[in-house]
Enzyme design. Structure first.
Site, short mmCIF file in Angstrom:
data_model
loop_
_atom_site.label_atom_id
_atom_site.label_comp_id
_atom_site.label_asym_id
_atom_site.label_seq_id
_atom_site.Cartn_x
_atom_site.Cartn_y
_atom_site.Cartn_z
N LYS A 254 0.84 -1.32 -0.13
CA LYS A 254 0.04 -0.07 0.12
C LYS A 254 0.83 1.28 0.10
O LYS A 254 0.30 2.45 -0.15
CB LYS A 254 -0.76 -0.05 1.14
CG LYS A 254 -0.34 -0.20 2.47
CD LYS A 254 -1.59 0.05 3.50
CE LYS A 254 -0.81 -0.34 4.94
NZ LYS A 254 -1.88 -0.65 5.77
N ARG A 255 2.15 1.16 0.33
CA ARG A 255 3.08 2.26 0.17
C ARG A 255 3.00 2.99 -1.20
O ARG A 255 3.15 3.99 -1.49
CB ARG A 255 4.36 1.93 0.77
CG ARG A 255 4.36 1.41 2.15
CD ARG A 255 5.72 2.33 2.88
NE ARG A 255 5.16 2.19 4.19
CZ ARG A 255 5.96 2.85 5.39
NH1 ARG A 255 7.17 2.85 5.17
NH2 ARG A 255 5.71 2.78 6.42
#
Ligand code: GLU
Length: 493
Positions: A254-255
């Site tokens: 998700k980064r």
């Protein structure tokens, strides 16, 4: 012939991940193509991290995509309960059986002792693993200590040499050395099972014939295989699916990419397009066509067409495919879907109270509140110039708020405010110094409707996405800053 039964076994510990949907889709197709059943089991033995909200989100996300299961916690079935937290007695029984047969043993070692052993092994450049200290305690002595209430776990025995052959449906035989396996904890001190025991027991009792799971689990396959052997159970066919990757080939995280199914729903992707795209992850139709429905995928499904090169989850490609789907709708269907997406009475009722007081005509609504119906915003960096904070501090506030909100599970105005306040207090800033940055990121304007209400209404996915977007616009956070700020964040508690 036994009926094919597959399952998805998510842990309800966060947002519903696209990786979960991808594995669910392949299990569903495999089962359906063989006229079999697809089961949903909730693996919630991690008491601290599992939540009912997250479980509900998993159901909603899968159903939004059009993935239905035949048995599960919410639909019932003959092999329930389908939630591991409700199966405690079952695991205890099987753990006791392994101990009685001499395949597992109670271990009383303290955390301090284990740390010490580990440190010594590391210093000697050995692979850290349990040293077998409690393995030789006589059974009656062990029972007395347990009866006296001594804290303990149950560990499985594993061979110390030789290799384990894992038969994978995609790779053929994979050999993994036993020297790399630890004496895995099966039952924790709190009396709950670990993944290994619960997963094997449940797959067996639920009659699962084929397990399609992510390849991150391949290295631990020998422990599962050994457990089947200890119990004398037939092992299901194993299939380790390639992991989804970011466009730069790193593991999907998700980064770099939003990974929550709900984000894509909120951004206005069509569920059919999304499911179609997930079906293209490492798999293709025999005629290589890019656009296909779930029914078509099931009809032509062949697990041998899964290719092992890491499939790339690329939002741009997904958008392209979504465009294909969208243009094939009739104008009526298109209008209907758009209405359903955000121009529906529910969403309108959330927004109305906040815009009504601020406009004189309806036509002023779109310029004021267009951000409620947008994904990414066209942000002006000038909006982030701050009277009191320098550019680094601005980025720091955005990053810490983002982390804080990423951890927030119950999404309401009060809790969102608490998160922002906590960041402010920790950085010794006043709320009124922090808020303009929230305004700018979330609404793209210097002022608009109440931003805290707006954050509640647009929801966690878009809020986080926009904060990340703002942070990136201002240059992101360097590796060094991330390290420093992570420490700061950890100190916030
Ligand atoms: N609970 C595990 C997970 O969250 C299940 C993995 C498996 O399919 O065995 O991914």
């Amino acid at each position: 012939m036994t009926t094919v039964r597959t399952r998805i076994a998510p842990s309800p510990t966060g947002d519903p991940h696209v990786g979960t949907a991808y594995i669910a889709l392949f299990n569903l197709c495999f089962a359906r193509q063989h006229g079999g059943q697809f089961i949903l089991r909730i693996e919630d033995t991690d008491q601290l991290r599992s939540t009912r909200e997250s479980e509900q989100q998993i159901y909603d996300a899968l159903r939004w995509l059009g993935i239905e299961w035949d048995e599960g916690p919410d639909v019932g079935g003959p092999h329930g309960p389908y939630r591991q937290s409700e199966r405690g007695e079952i695991y205890k029984k099987y753990s006791d059986e392994l101990v009685a047969k001499g395949h597992a043993f109670p271990c009383f070692c303290s955390a301090e002792r284990l740390d010490q052993v580990r440190a010594e092994q590391m210093a000697n450049k050995e692979t850290p693993r349990y040293d077998g200290h409690c393995m030789h305690i006589a059974a009656d002595t062990a029972q007395q200590r347990i009866a006296a209430g001594e804290s303990h776990v149950v560990r499985m025995k594993v061979p110390t040499e030789g290799v384990c052959q894992v038969n994978d449906m995609l790779r053929g035989t994979v050999e993994i050395g036993w020297d790399r396996m630890d004496m895995q904890v099966l039952m924790k001190a709190d009396g709950l099972p670990t993944y290994f025991l619960a997963n094997v027991v449940d797959d067996h009792l639920m009659g699962i014939t084929h397990v399609l799971r992510g390849e991150e689990w391949l290295p631990s396959a020998p422990k599962l295989i050994k457990l089947y052997e200890y119990f004398g159970w037939e092992q299901p066919q194993l299939c380790y699916m390639p992991l989804l990757r970011n466009p730069d080939k790193s593991k999907l995280s998700k980064r770099k990419n939003p990974t929550s199914v709900t984000f894509y729903e909120r951004m206005g992707f069509m569920p059919d397009a999304m499911l179609n795209y997930l079906g293209r992850m490492g798999w293709s139709m025999p005629d290589e066509r890019e656009k296909f429905t779930l029914a078509e995928m099931i009809e032509h499904f062949d697990i041998n067409r899964v290719s092992l090169g890491g499939p790339i989850f690329d939002v741009e490609k997904l958008s392209w495919l979504n465009g294909q789907w969208l243009r094939e709708l009739s104008v009526e269907q298109f209008a209907e879907q758009v209405q359903k997406w955000a121009f529906n009475p529910d969403y309108m009722m959330k927004i109305a109270p906040h815009v009504q007081q601020r406009v004189e005509t309806f036509s002023q609504i779109a310029p004021l509140a267009g951000f409620f119906f947008s994904g990414a915003l066209n942000l002006d960096p000038a909006l982030f110039e701050h009277k009191k904070l320098d550019a680094t501090q601005v980025r720091q506030v955005l990053q810490l708020t983002l982390w804080k909100l990423e951890a927030l599970r119950q999404w309401d105005k009060e809790r969102i405010t608490e998160c922002i306040q906590a960041v402010g207090t920790h950085l010794e800033l006043k709320l009124r110094d922090v808020m303009p940055l929230m305004f700018a990121s979330i609404t793209g304007q210097a002022s608009s409707v109440s931003v805290l209400d707006a954050m509640e209404i647009i929801g966690p996915d878009l809020t986080r996405f926009r904060l990340r977007q703002a942070l990136e616009l201002l240059g992101g956070a360097s590796k060094k800053e991330v390290k420093e700020w992570e420490k700061l964040f950890a100190a916030m508690g």
